[in-house]
Scaffold this active site. Sequence first.
Site, short mmCIF file in Angstrom:
data_model
loop_
_atom_site.label_atom_id
_atom_site.label_comp_id
_atom_site.label_asym_id
_atom_site.label_seq_id
_atom_site.Cartn_x
_atom_site.Cartn_y
_atom_site.Cartn_z
N ASP A 68 60.42 58.26 45.26
CA ASP A 68 60.62 57.62 46.57
C ASP A 68 60.75 56.10 46.40
OD1 ASP A 68 60.89 57.50 49.31
OD2 ASP A 68 58.73 57.41 49.67
N HIS B 163 69.89 54.37 45.06
CA HIS B 163 69.95 55.68 44.39
C HIS B 163 70.60 55.54 43.01
CE1 HIS B 163 68.46 57.38 48.00
NE2 HIS B 163 69.57 57.26 48.70
N LEU C 158 61.97 69.70 26.21
CA LEU C 158 61.60 69.48 27.61
C LEU C 158 62.47 70.31 28.55
CD1 LEU C 158 60.11 67.63 29.78
CD2 LEU C 158 62.18 66.23 29.70
C1 FPP Z 1 64.04 58.82 47.93
O1 FPP Z 1 64.19 57.45 48.20
C2 FPP Z 1 65.01 59.28 46.93
C3 FPP Z 1 65.95 60.23 47.15
C4 FPP Z 1 66.12 60.91 48.43
C5 FPP Z 1 66.93 60.61 46.12
C6 FPP Z 1 66.48 60.55 44.68
C7 FPP Z 1 67.70 60.55 43.83
C8 FPP Z 1 67.89 59.82 42.71
C9 FPP Z 1 66.82 59.03 42.08
C10 FPP Z 1 69.22 59.77 42.07
C11 FPP Z 1 69.76 60.93 41.36
C12 FPP Z 1 68.86 61.90 40.72
C13 FPP Z 1 69.12 62.63 39.60
C14 FPP Z 1 68.18 63.71 39.24
C15 FPP Z 1 70.28 62.39 38.71
P1 FPP Z 1 64.44 56.99 49.69
O2 FPP Z 1 65.91 56.91 49.90
O3 FPP Z 1 63.72 57.89 50.63
O4 FPP Z 1 63.81 55.55 49.69
P2 FPP Z 1 63.08 54.80 50.91
O5 FPP Z 1 61.83 55.59 51.21
O6 FPP Z 1 62.78 53.46 50.33
O7 FPP Z 1 64.07 54.76 52.03
#
Ligand code: FPP
Length: 253
Positions: free
Chosen positions: A25, A42, A136
């Site tokens: 997050d 992201h 892994l």
């Molecule tokens: C939450 O942050 C994160 C996500 C919804 C997406 C996670 C995806 C990645 C890290 C990229 C791709 C992953 C892989 C496995 C290749 P948020 O957007 O909710 O952040 P915020 O709480 O600050 O708004």
Amino acid sequence: MTPLEKKISELDPNRIPVHVAMIMDGNGRWAKSHGFVRSDGHAEGVSTVHRVTKLSSDLGIKYLTLYAFSTENWNRPKEEVDTLMYLIGWAIERELPELLANNVKIVLLGDIERIPDEPRQRLFYARNATAHCTGLQLNMCLSYSSRWEITEAVRQIAKAAAEGKVNPDHISEEDVSNHLTTAGIPDPDLLIRTGGEHRISNYLLWQIAYSELYFTSALWPDFSDEDYIEALLDFQNRERRFGLTGDQVKNNK
Ligand code: FPP
């Protein structure tokens, strides 16, 4: 010795968790704080996925489960969803040679049929290409939510009962576990959530019954190798009692 190597040397190699799950997050807030758009967060988060996977593999962790996209994330603005889907497909394709070199097996958990065709094909390709790997196991939760998964399991078990294949009185916890997407995977020992929130967000609700929970304020793109080792050191300092008393746990050792 670098500061990171020193921290790693503090770990007890005999108490490395078998399974670490993560809620990644903070990408959006990271982007905002740098004056970027959410999708840039992201994209930056992919680098953390790369580092965390490599370090988990190097430390001998057997399972790493990442919450890459939840069922609820489908309700985000279309542009963000499209970018995330593109990023996930692109990242898996780009990372494949190194995943193979590190003997990492990709497993996909969730309602994968909902993923758009192009990233889905890339994900399937990576899953098939790494199916033989024995290092892994990287479980990628995509279009995943725990309530979705448990509902699916209930549906399957109810069907089997209606068809007379299962006696409802004999349904065990193990039967339920065996109908989840994580069937055959041991429950997480440690769940790490970055980004400063203290909630579980519909993630592995059944599986984390006895997991140790670790929350850090580091935003996912900032979650460093040192932060990860810090979480593992914290885990190693805890006493896992699984409902027993402290004395019982000590006497069982
Ligand atoms: C939450 O942050 C994160 C996500 C919804 C997406 C996670 C995806 C990645 C890290 C990229 C791709 C992953 C892989 C496995 C290749 P948020 O957007 O909710 O952040 P915020 O709480 O600050 O708004």
